[in-house]
Write an enzyme that holds these catalytic residues in place. Structure first.
Site, short mmCIF file in Angstrom:
data_model
loop_
_atom_site.label_atom_id
_atom_site.label_comp_id
_atom_site.label_asym_id
_atom_site.label_seq_id
_atom_site.Cartn_x
_atom_site.Cartn_y
_atom_site.Cartn_z
N ASP A 206 0.83 -1.20 0.00
CA ASP A 206 0.00 0.00 0.00
C ASP A 206 0.87 1.26 0.00
OD1 ASP A 206 -2.76 1.15 0.40
OD2 ASP A 206 -1.78 1.94 2.20
N GLU A 266 14.43 -15.11 -1.17
CA GLU A 266 14.67 -16.28 -0.32
C GLU A 266 13.53 -17.29 -0.42
OE1 GLU A 266 15.52 -15.29 3.73
OE2 GLU A 266 16.64 -13.48 3.19
#
Length: 543
Positions: A206, A266
């Site tokens: 956001d 990751e």
């Protein structure tokens, strides 16, 4: 748990994302508010659309001053939406149906009830004293600078405990975090890791360009009237009178986004979707924030969320501008969302026009974002002032009626109480006209908008040129927009008559086969040209 459907690390390139506003999707416990178990129960329907992922608007613990965009605990579920166990069950159901889950994270600000802010307010010299943007008053006691809040009024709130002002770009109950403090950055990265470890495949971030404010807190310059834009902020809001060069869009943002990207790497097959809240610099920032491999994967574009009708010339203009200022970046397009009037109403679209826009969306380069109910042709619901929940609407009524009209409940069953959304009175009323567009009615009608959306999404998936190919020869001739999409040995010619008037245009040289007949694609040769009827599409593959 590994999601077998997420093994393709580039699934997001050209993917179709379905936005769910949880308060309004499905209520499972008869309290009138949608929740996570409700989303889980509707997962078969969601998967039937053929989408790649869902984006769930905030469901974190919150006082709900801004309906979840004021977070008081980043790592828990607000009780009105369920529990962490409910979220885990949702993830499991999504994986079983081959749907990836993205969640909406708000990293630029928190609720004023977040423990971080409470400690920052109470202990100015403590370990969290500078986790938020605090500043002394001017000698005359006024705010530190001229910055304005997106929701109206000054962007500064006086705190009598610290005898300082704190920054809030939105509601005064939404204080801005100080990301210049690396401890704040680390804490936010741990929030992302918490949800990635639970199986989340992506984040819609956001107001990503609000993450940092100018350290020197310099005044924003005025914005000339001719440059003011009101895609999100209504014209009655003086926020549009400033050029927000210091209160957002700071260079430090890119450094933090590189840390976010490193974290995402990751985990398998994840994505980031940044929301850029800027009416004047949206596309340049989109390119800046998504170019390369060390920033966001994609950014949410607002150009097609404007009030002005989306005509052929405007689409061509945006695509040319995208190529000019954001080459190498990746856009995610939307026509509707939880912050703007639904596009069926905003542009006054007939059912035929809605079908064309759905097909156009699936032919655009970048990713596609659909808003719940868009596939049903839902229109904006008209609400009385006493029904309003949105603080933005209450502030600027009646010139601006807020965002509640696009947030009314999803309609599932036309002949049941509250359209099958809830057994209790819903938090916002269900409009009678939208109730007639319910899922059960459309499932039984082969010609309904719902089935057209499914076919359009399937078309995108069936053609590599549409999902991830390049775009070229973008042109608007009168009301007809046409361009080519190419990937590998596939080239598609796409033409859209964006009007209710028949039109004839030249067809490209060479041999072409018509494709997409199930979404209304057709071509009729008239004196060697391409004849398109009102709101008709032509999709052709070069042989």
């Amino acid at each position: 748990m590994t999601d077998p459907a997420a093994l393709d690390s580039n699934w997001w390139r050209g993917g179709v994302i379905y936005q769910i506003y949880p308060r309004s999707f499905q209520d499972s416990n008869a309290d009138g508010i949608g929740d996570l178990p409700g989303i889980t129960a509707r997962m078969p329907y969601i998967a039937s659309l053929g989408i790649d992922a869902i984006w769930i608007s905030p469901f974190f613990t919150s006082p709900m001053k801004d309906f979840g965009y004021d977070v008081s605990d980043y790592c828990d579920v607000d009780p009105i939406f369920g529990t962490l166990a409910d979220f885990d069950a949702l993830i499991a159901a999504a994986q079983q149906h081959g749907v990836k889950v993205m969640i909406d994270v708000v990293l630029s600000h928190t609720s004023d009830r977040h423990p971080w802010f409470i400690k920052s307010r109470e202990e100015p010299d403590g370990p969290m004293g500078d986790w938020y943007v605090w500043a002394d008053a001017k000698p005359d006691g006024t705010a530190p600078n001229n910055w304005l809040s997106f929701f109206g009024g000054p962007a500064w709130q006086w705190d009598s405990n610290r005898e300082q002002y704190y920054l809030h770009n939105f509601l005064s109950a939404q204080p801005d975090l100080n990301l210049h403090n690396t401890e704040v950055q680390d804490a936010l990265l741990e929030v992302l890791r918490f949800w990635l470890d639970r199986g989340v495949r992506g984040f819609r971030m956001d107001t990503v360009n609000f993450l940092f404010a100018d350290k020197a807190l310099r005044d924003n310059p005025p914005l000339p009237p001719e440059e003011r834009n009101s895609v999100l902020a209504p014209r009655v809001n003086p926020y549009n009178h400033q050029d927000h060069v210091y209160s957002k869009n700071q260079p430090e943002t890119l450094e933090f986004l590189s840390k976010v990207r490193m974290l995402m790497e990751e985990y398998d097959a994840t994505t980031t979707l940044g929301e850029i809240g800027d009416a004047t610099e949206g596309l340049p920032l989109l390119g800046e924030y998504t170019r390369g491999t060390d920033r966001l994967h994609q950014c949410y574009a607002f150009e097609f969320l404007a009030a002005e009708p989306l005509v052929a010339g405007r689409v061509a203009e945006v695509l040319h501008e995208l190529d000019r200022v954001a080459s190498g970046g990746w856009a995610a397009w939307a026509f509707s969302n939880h912050d703007v009037m639904r596009h069926a109403t905003r542009w006054g679209l007939t059912p035929a026009a809605q079908r064309l826009y759905a097909t156009l969306m699936m032919c655009l380069p970048g990713s596609a974002v659909l808003y719940q109910g868009e596939e049903l042709g839902l229109e904006e619901d008209a609400l009385a002032y006493e029904d309003l929940q949105d603080p933005y609407g209450r502030e600027f009524w009646p010139q601006y009626k807020g965002r509640d009209g696009c947030r009314t409940p999803m309609v599932w069953q036309a002949d049941t109480q509250n359209a099958g959304f809830s057994e209790a009175a819903p938090w916002l009323p269900v409009g009678s006209e939208n109730q007639s567009r319910a899922v059960d009615v459309q499932e039984a009608d082969p010609g309904a908008q719902l089935h057209h959306y499914r076919r359009a999404i399937a078309l995108r998936k069936a053609h590599p040129a549409l999902r991830g190919g390049t775009i070229s020869d973008v042109c608007a001739e009168g009301d007809v927009l046409h361009f080519r999409r190419s990937a590998g040995d596939e080239t598609l010619f796409c033409a859209f008559n964006m009007s209710d008037t028949p039109s004839t245009h030249a067809f490209p040289d060479g041999a072409w086969d018509i494709v997409g007949q199930d979404v209304g694609s057709a071509a009729e040769a008239v004196d060697g040209g391409l004849h398109l009827g009102p709101w008709q599409v032509c999709l052709a593959r070069r042989v």
